[in-house]
Design an enzyme around this catalytic site. Structure first.
Site, PDB file in Angstrom:
ATOM      1  N   THR A 113       0.850  -1.196   0.000  1.00  0.00           N
ATOM      2  CA  THR A 113       0.000   0.000   0.000  1.00  0.00           C
ATOM      3  C   THR A 113       0.885   1.246   0.000  1.00  0.00           C
ATOM      4  O   THR A 113       1.933   1.243   0.656  1.00  0.00           O
ATOM      5  CB  THR A 113      -0.897  -0.010   1.261  1.00  0.00           C
ATOM      6  N   GLY A 131       6.176  -0.902  -0.009  1.00  0.00           N
ATOM      7  CA  GLY A 131       7.026   0.228   0.355  1.00  0.00           C
ATOM      8  C   GLY A 131       7.369   0.197   1.836  1.00  0.00           C
ATOM      9  O   GLY A 131       7.059  -0.761   2.554  1.00  0.00           O
ATOM     10  N   LYS A 153       6.902   0.570   8.976  1.00  0.00           N
ATOM     11  CA  LYS A 153       5.849   0.670   7.975  1.00  0.00           C
ATOM     12  C   LYS A 153       4.563   1.130   8.653  1.00  0.00           C
ATOM     13  O   LYS A 153       4.473   1.157   9.861  1.00  0.00           O
ATOM     14  CB  LYS A 153       5.623  -0.692   7.305  1.00  0.00           C
ATOM     15  N   GLY A 164       2.773   4.052   7.453  1.00  0.00           N
ATOM     16  CA  GLY A 164       2.436   5.451   7.193  1.00  0.00           C
ATOM     17  C   GLY A 164       1.012   5.579   6.689  1.00  0.00           C
ATOM     18  O   GLY A 164       0.321   6.549   6.974  1.00  0.00           O
ATOM     19  N   GLU A 195      -0.263  -5.585   5.997  1.00  0.00           N
ATOM     20  CA  GLU A 195       1.020  -5.659   5.277  1.00  0.00           C
ATOM     21  C   GLU A 195       1.955  -6.669   5.923  1.00  0.00           C
ATOM     22  O   GLU A 195       2.681  -7.390   5.234  1.00  0.00           O
ATOM     23  CB  GLU A 195       1.676  -4.271   5.249  1.00  0.00           C
TER      24      GLU A 195
HETATM   25  C1  5RP Z   1       1.437   1.908   4.274  1.00  0.00           C
HETATM   26  C2  5RP Z   1       2.910   1.670   4.271  1.00  0.00           C
HETATM   27  C3  5RP Z   1       3.683   2.250   3.133  1.00  0.00           C
HETATM   28  O1  5RP Z   1       4.357   1.217   2.483  1.00  0.00           O
HETATM   29  C4  5RP Z   1       4.658   3.256   3.661  1.00  0.00           C
HETATM   30  O2  5RP Z   1       3.946   4.222   4.418  1.00  0.00           O
HETATM   31  C5  5RP Z   1       5.407   3.940   2.520  1.00  0.00           C
HETATM   32  O3  5RP Z   1       4.517   4.746   1.820  1.00  0.00           O
HETATM   33  P1  5RP Z   1       4.907   5.491   0.470  1.00  0.00           P
HETATM   34  O4  5RP Z   1       5.246   4.444  -0.541  1.00  0.00           O
HETATM   35  O5  5RP Z   1       3.662   6.269   0.129  1.00  0.00           O
HETATM   36  O6  5RP Z   1       6.079   6.390   0.757  1.00  0.00           O
HETATM   37  O7  5RP Z   1       3.490   1.078   5.122  1.00  0.00           O
HETATM   38  O8  5RP Z   1       0.851   1.419   5.457  1.00  0.00           O
END
Ligand code: 5RP
Length: 213
Positions: free
Chosen positions: A28, A81, A93, A95, A102
């Protein structure tokens, strides 16, 4: 924007990893948003599982086959990511608040590939550490955890409340164990290096570097 170019480079590199017949976990976030069209363009015969409704909708709209993750015990590959990657390949992770799903998907995958822009690489992990909390007993859980801030916004697709742990991270392993042992914490965003197969880092010059834990 340079960071987006780095994310795109890492994501497009990772899109070359799946092959016909594979089961693939889709993470995500904005980096994964670059992965999905690159993967769809390959027109592979793959079955995907998504870690969030947003990823599921985007993948379906691009013509990828997405199945619920209820009837598959293992996945061949998961790609996602991260917010931070330390020198040992521990991750933060969540964010996007999707860290519980995940982590389940990463742990079920034979190969878990992390795709990041260069700025995600850090010497040491730093707060915030995303949390998913049960609503039941919320005040008691928050009091136990101490330095925690609830995020505004809707609950997770599984009904959990998303929060951030703001205290220090002296040792990621010790904090992960502490958070996992706290009643009311569904899961946290600390991902151990043992889960990670490789990290693909998009660089400002468009190249991609592979880091192994
Ligand atoms: C979502 C996550 C994302 O992988 C992480 O926040 C990185 O986000 P982005 O690719 O938008 O920088 O853990 O829950």
């Amino acid at each position: 924007m340079a960071e987006d170019d780095e994310k795109r480079a890492a994501a497009e590199h990772a899109a070359l990893l799946p092959g016909d017949g594979m089961t693939v976990g889709l993470g995500t976030g904005t980096t994964v948003a670059f992965l999905l069209p690159a993967l769809a363009r390959r027109r592979l015969d793959i079955v995907c599982v998504a870690t969030s409704p947003a990823t599921e909708q985007a993948a379906l709209a691009l013509g990828l086959e997405v199945r619920p993750f209820e009837s598959m015990a293992r996945l061949d590959l998961a790609i996602d990511g991260a917010d931070q990657v330390d020198t040992d390949c521990w991750l933060i992770k969540g964010g996007g608040g999707a860290h519980t799903r995940e982590k389940i998907v990463a742990a079920a995958a034979d190969r878990f590939v992390v795709i990041v822009s260069e700025g995600k690489l850090v010497e040491e992990l730093a707060p915030p550490v995303p949390l998913e909390l049960l609503g039941f007993g919320l005040e008691a859980t928050l009091a136990t955890l101490g330095e925690v801030r609830l995020r505004p916004g809707p609950p997770s697709p599984d009904g959990g409340l998303i929060a951030d742990y703001l205290g220090p991270i002296a040792s990621p392993a010790e904090l992960a164990a502490e958070l996992s042992a706290t009643p009311g914490v569904v899961d946290h965003g600390l991902f151990p290096a043992e889960l990670v197969s490789e990290v693909l880092v998009g660089r400002p010059n468009g190249s991609v570097t592979r880091i192994l834990p």
